[in-house]
Motif scaffolding. Sequence first.
Motif, short mmCIF file in Angstrom:
data_model
loop_
_atom_site.label_atom_id
_atom_site.label_comp_id
_atom_site.label_asym_id
_atom_site.label_seq_id
_atom_site.Cartn_x
_atom_site.Cartn_y
_atom_site.Cartn_z
N SER A 176 0.84 -1.21 0.00
CA SER A 176 0.00 0.00 0.00
C SER A 176 0.87 1.26 0.00
CB SER A 176 -0.93 0.00 1.21
OG SER A 176 -1.87 -1.06 1.13
N ALA A 177 1.96 1.22 0.76
CA ALA A 177 2.87 2.36 0.80
C ALA A 177 3.53 2.58 -0.55
CB ALA A 177 3.92 2.15 1.89
N LEU A 178 3.94 1.50 -1.21
CA LEU A 178 4.55 1.63 -2.55
C LEU A 178 3.57 2.24 -3.54
CD1 LEU A 178 6.48 -1.76 -2.99
CD2 LEU A 178 7.34 0.42 -2.12
N LEU A 179 2.32 1.80 -3.48
CA LEU A 179 1.32 2.31 -4.42
C LEU A 179 0.94 3.75 -4.08
CD1 LEU A 179 -0.94 -0.87 -4.71
CD2 LEU A 179 0.71 0.00 -6.38
N GLU A 180 0.87 4.06 -2.79
CA GLU A 180 0.54 5.42 -2.37
C GLU A 180 1.53 6.43 -2.93
OE1 GLU A 180 0.54 8.16 1.70
OE2 GLU A 180 0.57 5.96 1.87
N SER A 202 9.39 13.52 -0.60
CA SER A 202 9.64 14.54 0.42
C SER A 202 10.30 13.92 1.65
CB SER A 202 8.32 15.19 0.84
OG SER A 202 7.51 14.25 1.53
N GLY A 203 10.93 14.76 2.44
CA GLY A 203 11.54 14.28 3.68
C GLY A 203 10.52 13.64 4.59
N GLU A 204 9.33 14.21 4.61
CA GLU A 204 8.26 13.66 5.45
C GLU A 204 7.88 12.25 5.01
OE1 GLU A 204 3.62 14.68 6.76
OE2 GLU A 204 4.68 15.91 5.27
N ALA A 205 7.79 12.05 3.69
CA ALA A 205 7.42 10.73 3.17
C ALA A 205 8.51 9.70 3.48
CB ALA A 205 7.19 10.81 1.66
N ILE A 206 9.76 10.13 3.35
CA ILE A 206 10.89 9.24 3.65
C ILE A 206 10.87 8.82 5.11
CG2 ILE A 206 13.40 9.12 3.86
CD1 ILE A 206 12.54 8.76 1.02
N VAL A 207 10.62 9.79 5.99
CA VAL A 207 10.56 9.49 7.43
C VAL A 207 9.44 8.49 7.72
CG1 VAL A 207 10.01 10.46 9.69
CG2 VAL A 207 11.63 11.64 8.19
N LYS A 208 8.28 8.68 7.10
CA LYS A 208 7.16 7.76 7.32
C LYS A 208 7.51 6.34 6.85
CE LYS A 208 2.94 8.76 6.40
NZ LYS A 208 1.74 9.23 5.66
N HIS A 216 10.50 5.10 6.64
CA HIS A 216 11.52 4.59 7.56
C HIS A 216 10.89 4.11 8.86
CE1 HIS A 216 15.22 4.19 9.81
NE2 HIS A 216 14.77 5.07 10.70
N GLN A 217 9.97 4.90 9.41
CA GLN A 217 9.35 4.56 10.68
C GLN A 217 8.52 3.28 10.57
OE1 GLN A 217 7.29 8.23 11.58
NE2 GLN A 217 8.98 8.99 12.84
N ALA A 218 8.00 3.01 9.39
CA ALA A 218 7.20 1.80 9.17
C ALA A 218 8.08 0.61 8.80
CB ALA A 218 6.17 2.04 8.07
N ASN A 219 9.42 0.81 8.79
CA ASN A 219 10.39 -0.23 8.40
C ASN A 219 10.25 -0.64 6.94
OD1 ASN A 219 11.68 -0.50 10.92
ND2 ASN A 219 10.06 -1.83 11.69
N TYR A 220 9.73 0.26 6.10
CA TYR A 220 9.57 -0.03 4.68
C TYR A 220 10.76 0.45 3.87
CZ TYR A 220 4.62 -0.80 5.85
OH TYR A 220 3.45 -1.26 6.41
N LEU A 221 11.45 1.46 4.35
CA LEU A 221 12.54 2.05 3.57
C LEU A 221 13.67 1.04 3.36
CD1 LEU A 221 13.26 4.69 2.16
CD2 LEU A 221 14.47 5.40 4.23
#
Length: 234
Positions: free
Chosen positions: A155-159, A195-201, A203-208
């Motif tokens: 879902s994160a990849l598609l978002e 965006s930095g915000e998207a990257i942080v999200k 990372h926090q979800a362990n998706y990065l």
Amino acid sequence: MPNPVLLNNLEHRDLRVITRRGADLGDQVMSAVTFPSEFRDVQACYPIVFRKTVDGLGFEPIALFGFQEGENLFLQGQRWDAPYVPMMIERQPFLIGVSGEELMVNVDLDHPRVSRTEGQEVFKPHGGTTEFLEQANSLLFTIHQGMQSLQGFLSALLEHELLESFVLDVELNDGSQNRLVGFYTINEDRLQGLSGEAIVKLHQANYLQAIYLVLASLSNFRALIDRKNATLHV
């Protein structure tokens, strides 16, 4: 067609599972579904790409073993020529069954690994579970947990529109031109533009980390091509 039934120590008291590798045992496959918590081990050996699910409504990550259906370039007779075998291959012939909120162990009675005469015993003579079955239970639970986390990752990849289709053109040593199509990978330009915000999200979800493991795995295409070339007579 698979014939899954609930495993029990009465009907299946003499059940055995053949653990050697072989084309006759269902190992001659092009790919296996994987999931983010397995990516670190998978990317050490195989390219990780995405394909559309059978219903065409979603995506799933897979480890690639070959370039066409029925081709496993890691299968060498009765040996799997890689230090890591993906869990969805390793689990066979067992499957996860769900009854309400309870997880059950099913077995595919029509799977070629199922035997009554050879292989690892599933139950002890008096009905207790063997160490082999305990390991299978643990493996199935790990797979279940991994698959539960998969939907959020996809879902994160598609978002963020991070999936893109790709075409891989390969000229083999015999001069033949080959094209791998129908698969998807991470769009690196779009990833870099988040965006930095998207990257942080992420990372926090362990998706990065999972995203970067997918990208790192693509270097395995070179080794996969080498394996393909080694099968040719030129």
